[in-house]
Write a protein that holds these residues in place. Structure first.
Motif, PDB file in Angstrom:
ATOM      1  N   THR A 345     -21.295   8.683  27.716  1.00 38.71           N
ATOM      2  CA  THR A 345     -19.879   8.907  28.008  1.00 38.71           C
ATOM      3  C   THR A 345     -19.024   8.305  26.897  1.00 38.71           C
ATOM      4  OG1 THR A 345     -19.830   6.903  29.373  1.00 38.71           O
ATOM      5  CG2 THR A 345     -20.218   8.984  30.498  1.00 38.71           C
ATOM      6  N   PHE A 346     -17.849   8.875  26.708  1.00 37.04           N
ATOM      7  CA  PHE A 346     -17.006   8.528  25.565  1.00 37.04           C
ATOM      8  C   PHE A 346     -16.567   7.064  25.604  1.00 37.04           C
ATOM      9  CE2 PHE A 346     -12.637   8.149  23.837  1.00 37.04           C
ATOM     10  CZ  PHE A 346     -12.969   8.284  22.493  1.00 37.04           C
ATOM     11  N   LEU A 347     -16.735   6.403  24.471  1.00 34.44           N
ATOM     12  CA  LEU A 347     -16.166   5.095  24.219  1.00 34.44           C
ATOM     13  C   LEU A 347     -15.447   5.163  22.877  1.00 34.44           C
ATOM     14  CD1 LEU A 347     -19.050   2.563  25.082  1.00 34.44           C
ATOM     15  CD2 LEU A 347     -16.957   2.978  26.394  1.00 34.44           C
ATOM     16  N   GLU A 348     -14.232   4.660  22.827  1.00 30.11           N
ATOM     17  CA  GLU A 348     -13.509   4.680  21.555  1.00 30.11           C
ATOM     18  C   GLU A 348     -14.211   3.822  20.516  1.00 30.11           C
ATOM     19  OE1 GLU A 348      -9.044   3.957  19.677  1.00 30.11           O
ATOM     20  OE2 GLU A 348      -9.453   3.414  21.756  1.00 30.11           O
ATOM     21  N   ARG A 349     -14.812   2.730  20.974  1.00 28.58           N
ATOM     22  CA  ARG A 349     -15.558   1.871  20.053  1.00 28.58           C
ATOM     23  C   ARG A 349     -16.894   1.523  20.697  1.00 28.58           C
ATOM     24  NH1 ARG A 349     -12.980   0.178  15.589  1.00 28.58           N
ATOM     25  NH2 ARG A 349     -10.756   0.658  15.497  1.00 28.58           N
ATOM     26  N   ARG A 350     -17.952   1.823  19.948  1.00 27.82           N
ATOM     27  CA  ARG A 350     -19.313   1.556  20.416  1.00 27.82           C
ATOM     28  C   ARG A 350     -20.004   0.651  19.405  1.00 27.82           C
ATOM     29  NH1 ARG A 350     -23.334   2.600  17.356  1.00 27.82           N
ATOM     30  NH2 ARG A 350     -23.058   4.864  17.211  1.00 27.82           N
ATOM     31  N   SER A 365     -12.775   8.256  17.402  1.00 36.06           N
ATOM     32  CA  SER A 365     -11.375   8.564  17.730  1.00 36.06           C
ATOM     33  C   SER A 365     -11.249   9.572  18.869  1.00 36.06           C
ATOM     34  CB  SER A 365     -10.647   9.094  16.497  1.00 36.06           C
ATOM     35  OG  SER A 365     -11.203  10.328  16.078  1.00 36.06           O
ATOM     36  N   GLU A 366     -12.312  10.307  19.140  1.00 31.06           N
ATOM     37  CA  GLU A 366     -12.305  11.307  20.206  1.00 31.06           C
ATOM     38  C   GLU A 366     -13.746  11.544  20.634  1.00 31.06           C
ATOM     39  OE1 GLU A 366     -11.168  15.196  18.926  1.00 31.06           O
ATOM     40  OE2 GLU A 366     -12.125  14.982  16.961  1.00 31.06           O
ATOM     41  N   PRO A 367     -13.951  12.219  21.752  1.00 30.36           N
ATOM     42  CA  PRO A 367     -15.326  12.534  22.146  1.00 30.36           C
ATOM     43  C   PRO A 367     -15.998  13.452  21.118  1.00 30.36           C
ATOM     44  CG  PRO A 367     -13.828  12.791  24.001  1.00 30.36           C
ATOM     45  CD  PRO A 367     -12.969  12.605  22.785  1.00 30.36           C
ATOM     46  N   TYR A 368     -17.313  13.340  21.005  1.00 32.02           N
ATOM     47  CA  TYR A 368     -18.054  14.284  20.180  1.00 32.02           C
ATOM     48  C   TYR A 368     -17.881  15.697  20.740  1.00 32.02           C
ATOM     49  CZ  TYR A 368     -20.520  10.518  17.720  1.00 32.02           C
ATOM     50  OH  TYR A 368     -20.837   9.431  16.938  1.00 32.02           O
ATOM     51  N   ALA A 369     -17.752  16.678  19.846  1.00 36.18           N
ATOM     52  CA  ALA A 369     -17.543  18.063  20.269  1.00 36.18           C
ATOM     53  C   ALA A 369     -18.818  18.709  20.805  1.00 36.18           C
ATOM     54  CB  ALA A 369     -16.993  18.882  19.102  1.00 36.18           C
ATOM     55  N   PRO A 429     -19.522  24.346  22.237  1.00 39.54           N
ATOM     56  CA  PRO A 429     -20.491  23.616  23.059  1.00 39.54           C
ATOM     57  C   PRO A 429     -19.791  22.673  24.027  1.00 39.54           C
ATOM     58  CG  PRO A 429     -20.449  22.758  20.828  1.00 39.54           C
ATOM     59  CD  PRO A 429     -19.634  24.000  20.814  1.00 39.54           C
ATOM     60  N   GLU A 430     -20.514  22.262  25.028  1.00 37.99           N
ATOM     61  CA  GLU A 430     -19.944  21.301  25.979  1.00 37.99           C
ATOM     62  C   GLU A 430     -19.784  19.956  25.277  1.00 37.99           C
ATOM     63  OE1 GLU A 430     -21.075  19.272  30.298  1.00 37.99           O
ATOM     64  OE2 GLU A 430     -22.171  21.033  29.574  1.00 37.99           O
ATOM     65  N   PRO A 431     -18.579  19.367  25.353  1.00 40.85           N
ATOM     66  CA  PRO A 431     -18.332  18.126  24.627  1.00 40.85           C
ATOM     67  C   PRO A 431     -18.915  16.910  25.347  1.00 40.85           C
ATOM     68  CG  PRO A 431     -16.363  18.749  25.823  1.00 40.85           C
ATOM     69  CD  PRO A 431     -17.372  19.856  26.032  1.00 40.85           C
ATOM     70  N   GLN A 432     -18.911  15.806  24.649  1.00 41.37           N
ATOM     71  CA  GLN A 432     -19.302  14.517  25.230  1.00 41.37           C
ATOM     72  C   GLN A 432     -18.428  14.220  26.434  1.00 41.37           C
ATOM     73  OE1 GLN A 432     -18.412  11.280  22.590  1.00 41.37           O
ATOM     74  NE2 GLN A 432     -19.509   9.749  23.793  1.00 41.37           N
ATOM     75  N   PRO A 433     -19.002  13.856  27.558  1.00 37.33           N
ATOM     76  CA  PRO A 433     -18.181  13.573  28.742  1.00 37.33           C
ATOM     77  C   PRO A 433     -17.326  12.327  28.567  1.00 37.33           C
ATOM     78  CG  PRO A 433     -20.483  12.997  29.139  1.00 37.33           C
ATOM     79  CD  PRO A 433     -20.442  13.684  27.806  1.00 37.33           C
ATOM     80  N   GLN A 434     -16.194  12.332  29.266  1.00 38.43           N
ATOM     81  CA  GLN A 434     -15.280  11.183  29.214  1.00 38.43           C
ATOM     82  C   GLN A 434     -15.362  10.387  30.502  1.00 38.43           C
ATOM     83  OE1 GLN A 434     -11.531  11.573  27.079  1.00 38.43           O
ATOM     84  NE2 GLN A 434     -11.829  13.795  27.113  1.00 38.43           N
TER      85      GLN A 434
END
Length: 434
Positions: A345-350, A365-369, A429-434
Motif C-alpha cells: 500500500t502507498f507510503l509517501e516515504r518508505r 510522490s504518488e502511488p506506483y502506476a 494497469p491497476e495502480p498501487q493501492p492507497q
C-alpha cells in the motif's frame, strides 16, 4: 578503474566520522540506539587485527573529510561470459521522444552515472553521464542483495540446495546445536528475518558492525560473533550481515568461490560481462551484501531475467514459481520480499530499516502506476524497476542526488508507464493501492 571507484564511493560517507564507521548500511544507514559490542568468541591473528584497524582508520579518516572509503581492498576479477552479447538497441523506440528526454533530464540532474530503458526485448534508451560509459564498472551497493536471491534460486535449480526452508546450519555447521541460529532458514537470509542485530552507527572499532564489514575474516566474525536480537522468523531487521552470509552458504553448498559461482551460474548463461568483487583478503570470502562492480547492462539483465520469470532465451535459470516467491512480502515487512522491494500500500516515504524507524526513507510522490511493479533499491538511489504491465526494465545508477534534487522513486516508472499507454486502447494497469 580506481578513479571510477573513488568517484562512485565519494558520496558514501558524507556525514562525518561517525557515519563513516556505520558499517556502511548500503541501502540506508540506520541507528537503533547505542552501539552494542558483541563478545569475541574466537581469536584472530595479529596480522588480521592489524589489517582490520588499518581499514577502520582509513574509513574513519576518509569519512571525516567526506570521502569515505577510497577503495576496496582486495578486489578480485569476476570474469563474466566469454561471449558477451550486448543488448540490442531498438531503431525506433515505442516510447515517445518527449518521455525519454524527460527521463534522461531527470536522471542527469540527479547525479546519475547510467540510465537504461529496456522494453520488449531491446533497449529504448541507454545514457551514460560524465566519464561513465557502457563498459564502466558501477559499484552495486545494495543491488548486491537481489543478486544473492537470484543466485540462491540458481542453486535451487541446480540442486545444490533443497529448499528456501532448509536450515542454514546444514551448510554453516558451526550453527548446529545453537538454540537460535539453528532456526535460521535460507529464506531468512533473503528476506531479512534472521533475527540479526540491525544495521546501526558504530564509532567503536570493537563493535561487531565494523568487524563484520571490514575484518579480513568478516565471514568468520559473522558466523561466530554476530549477535541476534530476536528469534529468527519473528522480525524484519535490515542488516548487511544477513546478506553477507549468502556467500559462505553458497560456497559450501556449491564447492565454488562466490565470484566464480556468480560467473558460471549467472553471468555466462546471460551472456553478460563481468567485473570485480570485493573479498575480505586475497583468496578469502567475497562480500555478498555489497561491493560487486559490474557494467550497467549486467545489472539490467538481472532485472530482465526476473521480468521473464527466470527464463533467458528459452532456458529456465530459476525454478518455476521462484520469482513469484521473491515478490511475496512478509507480515514483518510487506514491502520487502526476497531481495526485492514491493509496492504493497502507498507510503509517501518508505525506508530500508524496520518500518518503525522514522528516518532514512525514500520519497514516493504518488502511488506506483502499476501495482505489480517490483524493484532493486540500494543506497544512493541505485534502482532497477521491473514493470510487468509494459514489459520493461528501467535502471538508474550513480552517485547520491544533490540535496536540492531529491530522488523520487515513482517518477521514472510512472512517467514511462503512462507514456506506454498514451496511444493504447487498453486500460492503464491497476495502480498501487492507497
Amino acid at each position: 578503474m580506481l578513479r571510477t571507484l573513488q568517484i562512485l564511493l565519494k558520496d558514501r560517507m558524507a556525514h562525518g566520522a561517525t557515519a563513516a564507521v556505520c558499517a556502511l548500511a548500503l541501502a540506508g544507514c540506520t541507528s537503533t540506539g547505542p552501539a552494542e559490542i558483541a563478545p569475541t568468541s574466537i581469536s584472530y591473528t595479529a596480522e588480521d587485527e592489524a589489517l582490520y584497524m588499518e581499514r577502520f582508520n582509513r574509513l574513519a579518516e576518509g569519512g571525516s573529510g567526506g570521502a569515505g572509503l577510497g577503495a576496496y581492498d582486495t578486489l578480485e576479477p569476476v570474469s563474466g561470459s566469454e561471449k558477451v552479447e550486448p543488448l540490442p538497441n531498438r531503431a525506433a523506440a515505442t516510447l515517445s521522444p518527449t518521455a525519454l528526454d524527460q527521463a534522461r533530464s531527470y536522471a542527469e540532474a540527479r547525479n546519475s552515472s547510467a540510465l537504461l530503458v529496456w522494453r520488449d526485448g531491446a533497449l529504448e534508451a541507454e545514457h551514460y553521464f560524465g566519464e561513465f560509459a557502457q563498459d564502466s564498472l558501477l559499484v552495486s551497493k545494495s543491488l548486491a542483495k537481489p543478486i544473492t536471491a537470484i543466485l540462491v534460486g540458481r542453486a535451487l535449480q541446480q540442486g545444490h540446495i533443497q529448499s528456501l526452508d532448509q536450515p542454514v546450519a546444514d551448510f554453516i555447521t558451526e550453527w548446529r546445536g545453537d538454540p537460535k541460529r539453528s532456526k535460521i532458514l535460507i529464506r531468512h537470509l533473503l528476506d531479512m528475518r534472521t533475527g540479526f542485530k540491525p544495521q546501526g552507527f558504530a564509532p567503536d572499532p570493537a563493535d561487531v558492525l565494523n568487524r563484520a564489514y571490514l575484518h579480513p575474516r568478516h565471514d568468520e566474525v559473522i558466523i561466530n560473533d554476530y549477535p541476534l536480537t530476536h528469534e529468527p522468523d519473528t522480525r524484519y531487521e535490515y542488516a548487511n550481515a544477513t546478506s553477507e552470509m549468502v556467500a559462505p552458504l553458497l560456497e559450501r553448498a556449491t564447492g565454488m568461490r562466490y565470484g566464480d559461482y556468480l560467473t558460471e551460474a549467472l553471468l555466462k548463461p546471460l551472456g553478460a560481462p563481468g567485473g570485480q568483487i570485493w573479498v575480505n583478503r586475497p583468496g578469502g570470502t567475497a562480500h555478498s551484501g555489497c561491493c560487486v562492480l559490474l557494467p550497467a547492462q549486467t545489472f539490467l539483465r538481472f532485472g530482465v531475467l526476473l521480468l521473464q520469470d527466470g527464463e533467458w532465451e528459452g532456458t529456465r535459470l530459476l525454478p518455476k514459481g521462484y520469482v513469484a516467491e521473491m515478490r511475496e512480502g512478509t507480515d514483518e515487512n510487506p514491502y520487502y520480499g526476497l531481495g526485492v522491494w514491493l509496492p504493497h500500500t502507498f507510503l509517501e516515504r518508505r525506508g530500508f530499516a524496520h518500518p518503525s524507524v522514522e528516518f532514512g526513507k525514500v520519497l514516493h510522490s504518488e502511488p506506483y502506476a502499476d501495482k505489480d511493479i517490483f524493484l532493486f533499491d540500494g543506497n544512493g538511489n541505485q534502482t532497477v524497476y521491473i514493470i510487468p504491465s509494459t514489459n520493461s526494465v528501467v535502471l538508474r545508477m550513480g552517485g547520491r542526488p544533490p540535496q536540492d534534487a531529491e530522488w523520487d522513486n515513482t517518477f521514472l516508472p510512472n512517467l514511462l508507464i503512462r507514456d506506454a499507454y498514451r496511444a493504447s486502447a487498453d486500460a492503464m494497469p491497476e495502480p498501487q493501492p492507497q
